[in-house]
Design an enzyme around this catalytic site. Sequence first.
Site, PDB file in Angstrom:
ATOM      1  N   ASN A  11       1.005  -1.170  -0.117  1.00 25.38           N
ATOM      2  CA  ASN A  11       0.113   0.141  -0.067  1.00 25.38           C
ATOM      3  C   ASN A  11       0.917   1.303  -0.018  1.00 25.38           C
ATOM      4  O   ASN A  11       1.339   1.768   0.980  1.00 25.38           O
ATOM      5  CB  ASN A  11      -0.822  -0.041   1.421  1.00 25.38           C
ATOM      6  CG  ASN A  11      -1.704   1.020   1.288  1.00 25.38           C
ATOM      7  OD1 ASN A  11      -1.629   1.809   0.602  1.00 25.38           O
ATOM      8  ND2 ASN A  11      -2.879   1.182   2.300  1.00 25.38           N
ATOM      9  N   ARG A  94      -2.723  -1.607  -3.665  1.00 26.01           N
ATOM     10  CA  ARG A  94      -3.698  -0.580  -3.680  1.00 26.01           C
ATOM     11  C   ARG A  94      -3.495   0.402  -4.367  1.00 26.01           C
ATOM     12  O   ARG A  94      -2.513   0.984  -4.590  1.00 26.01           O
ATOM     13  CB  ARG A  94      -3.750   0.203  -1.841  1.00 26.01           C
ATOM     14  CG  ARG A  94      -4.688   1.242  -2.015  1.00 26.01           C
ATOM     15  CD  ARG A  94      -4.386   2.045  -0.841  1.00 26.01           C
ATOM     16  NE  ARG A  94      -5.615   3.089  -0.803  1.00 26.01           N
ATOM     17  CZ  ARG A  94      -5.527   4.174   0.007  1.00 26.01           C
ATOM     18  NH1 ARG A  94      -4.268   4.565   0.660  1.00 26.01           N
ATOM     19  NH2 ARG A  94      -6.317   4.957  -0.070  1.00 26.01           N
ATOM     20  N   HIS A 185     -11.685   5.608  -0.679  1.00 19.56           N
ATOM     21  CA  HIS A 185     -11.980   4.759   0.549  1.00 19.56           C
ATOM     22  C   HIS A 185     -12.871   3.723   0.240  1.00 19.56           C
ATOM     23  O   HIS A 185     -13.256   3.455   1.342  1.00 19.56           O
ATOM     24  CB  HIS A 185     -12.423   5.623   1.636  1.00 19.56           C
ATOM     25  CG  HIS A 185     -11.504   6.737   2.195  1.00 19.56           C
ATOM     26  ND1 HIS A 185     -12.113   7.901   2.772  1.00 19.56           N
ATOM     27  CD2 HIS A 185     -10.225   6.697   2.300  1.00 19.56           C
ATOM     28  CE1 HIS A 185     -11.002   8.470   3.221  1.00 19.56           C
ATOM     29  NE2 HIS A 185      -9.906   7.902   3.025  1.00 19.56           N
ATOM     30  N   ARG A 246      -7.267  19.058   3.561  1.00 17.63           N
ATOM     31  CA  ARG A 246      -7.780  19.116   2.471  1.00 17.63           C
ATOM     32  C   ARG A 246      -9.328  20.075   2.840  1.00 17.63           C
ATOM     33  O   ARG A 246      -9.791  19.560   3.574  1.00 17.63           O
ATOM     34  CB  ARG A 246      -8.192  17.830   1.681  1.00 17.63           C
ATOM     35  CG  ARG A 246      -7.134  17.272   0.792  1.00 17.63           C
ATOM     36  CD  ARG A 246      -7.500  15.780   0.343  1.00 17.63           C
ATOM     37  NE  ARG A 246      -6.742  14.983   1.220  1.00 17.63           N
ATOM     38  CZ  ARG A 246      -7.152  13.692   0.916  1.00 17.63           C
ATOM     39  NH1 ARG A 246      -8.124  13.047   0.083  1.00 17.63           N
ATOM     40  NH2 ARG A 246      -6.218  12.655   1.774  1.00 17.63           N
ATOM     41  N   GLU A 394      -7.692  -1.960   5.778  1.00 22.62           N
ATOM     42  CA  GLU A 394      -7.693  -1.697   4.552  1.00 22.62           C
ATOM     43  C   GLU A 394      -6.622  -2.854   3.830  1.00 22.62           C
ATOM     44  O   GLU A 394      -6.710  -3.729   2.882  1.00 22.62           O
ATOM     45  CB  GLU A 394      -7.004  -0.535   3.968  1.00 22.62           C
ATOM     46  CG  GLU A 394      -8.278   0.490   3.915  1.00 22.62           C
ATOM     47  CD  GLU A 394      -7.972   1.928   3.855  1.00 22.62           C
ATOM     48  OE1 GLU A 394      -7.034   2.509   4.804  1.00 22.62           O
ATOM     49  OE2 GLU A 394      -8.472   2.621   2.868  1.00 22.62           O
TER      50      GLU A 394
END
Length: 407
Positions: A11, A94, A185, A246, A394
Site C-alpha cells: 500500500n 492498493r 476509500h 484538504r 484496508e
Amino acid sequence: MKYDKLVLVLNCGSSSLKFSIIDTVEKKVYLSGLAERLYLKDTRLIWSTSHSSKKNIILFNKEIDHNEILKIIKKEILFKNKELFNRIGVIGHRVVHGGRYIKKTTIIDKKVISHIHEASIFSPLHNPINLLGINFSLENFPKLYKRNVAVFDTSFFYSMKEKSYLYAIPYSLYNDYGIRKYGAHGTSHKYVCMKASTFLKKPFSNINIISCHLGNGSSISAIKNGICVDTSMGLTPLEGLVMGTRSGDIDPSIIFFMYEKLHYTIKEINELLINKSGLLGLSQSTSDFRDLELNYYSDERAKLAIDIFCFRLRKYISSYFSLMDGELDGIVFTGGIGENSSLVREKSLKNLSWFGNIFVDYKKNNNSFKKNDNLIIDISKNSNVPILVIPTDEEFAIAKESFSLFF
Ligand code: ADP
C-alpha cells in the site's frame, strides 16, 4: 506451478508505505510494517512478525524515496524471512483511482498499467506512486509476475447511478473526459460494511449503512442493500468532508477569486486546497486531530476547526438519511478519528432525533478501546439505529480481494 496462499500487500501512499503478509483464510497477519516520513530527513521503517513480539525499527537520518525503501524492504525484510516469502502466492496493490475504465479488482497486465497511468490525471499524488510499487513488484518478484492484483479505492462506487455521480456541468465533460464523481476509500467502506453485516447478522446484500471513514482523508458513504448509492468524495479525494489538510466542499468561485483577485497561480491554489486547508487551514496549527482535541477547550481555533469538521459531518449524515428510504441498519464510524474520537461521534450525531431515535450512550462512547482489538462496539442507547465503531483494515481487505481472484 503451484502457488501457496499467502498474500503480500503493498500500500504505497504519498509519504508512507504499508506492507504485510496475510493469510486471509486463517485471518492471520504474519508480517506487517510501515515506512513513514518518506522524502523527509527522518524516514523510518518499522515492522514486526507474528513469531516475535519484537518491533524492528530502522531510522535513516536521511531522505529515502519509495524505490529505495522498496529495495530495503525486499532485502532486509522479505528475503530475510525467506520461508514466509516463499509462501506468497499473490501480491495485492492498493490503487487509489481506477479512472473511467477499471471498475473492479483486476489482475495486472500492460493494459491495466496503462489505465492506471491514464487515471493519474485524477489522482496525481497517488496513482504514480501506486504504479511505482506495481512496477517494482513486477521487476523484482518474477515468479509472481502474473499474480499481481490491483485493488481500487474507486471500485465500490461504480454502483452509483448517474443522478449521484454526475456533476451539473455540460454533459460533454463527462462524455468526452470522464469528469464525474468516482469516490475514494471504497475498500474501507466495503470492509466495514461487511463487518457490520456479520455483526448485525444480516446478509451483506440486504445491509443498509451510513459509513463514516474519518482519518487524514475523510469520506462518508450511503450504502443500500450492500451497494453504494452516494459518497462524499468526488472526481478526486478533495470533495466532501473537512479533512486534515484538504478543504472538502467549497464554492468553486473561491478558486476564481484567488486566481483573478489574489493572483495565485493554479499550482498554488491546488496546493492550498489539498495541503493547506481543512483542519490545518482552520486551526493554523496542525492537521492532527488528536492534537486539536487536546486543545479543544484552550485554543479557540482548535475548537473552531473541530466544530466545523463535526458540523459538516452532521450535515452529510442527515442528508444521507434521506437516501435510505427509511431503512437504516447502522451508522458506522471508522478510520483514525472515527475509531478514536468520542467527541466527533457525539457531536456529529447530536439532535438527529428528527430522523428517529438516534442516541449515543455517553459511557460506551467514552470507553477507549485499542485499534488492534479488532472489536466492533455498538455505542448506541435506546436508539432504533445501532451506532457501530468498527476498526478498518484496508490491508486485510486488499489481501482478501486479491486472494479471491486466484483461489
Ligand atoms: P490515514 O487517512 O492517513 O490512514 P488515519 O485513519 O490513521 O489516517 O487517521 C489519522 C487521524 O486520526 C489523525 O488526525 C490522528 O490525529 C487521528 N487520531 C488517531 N488517534 C486518535 C485519538 N486517539 N483521538 C483522536 N484522533 C486520533
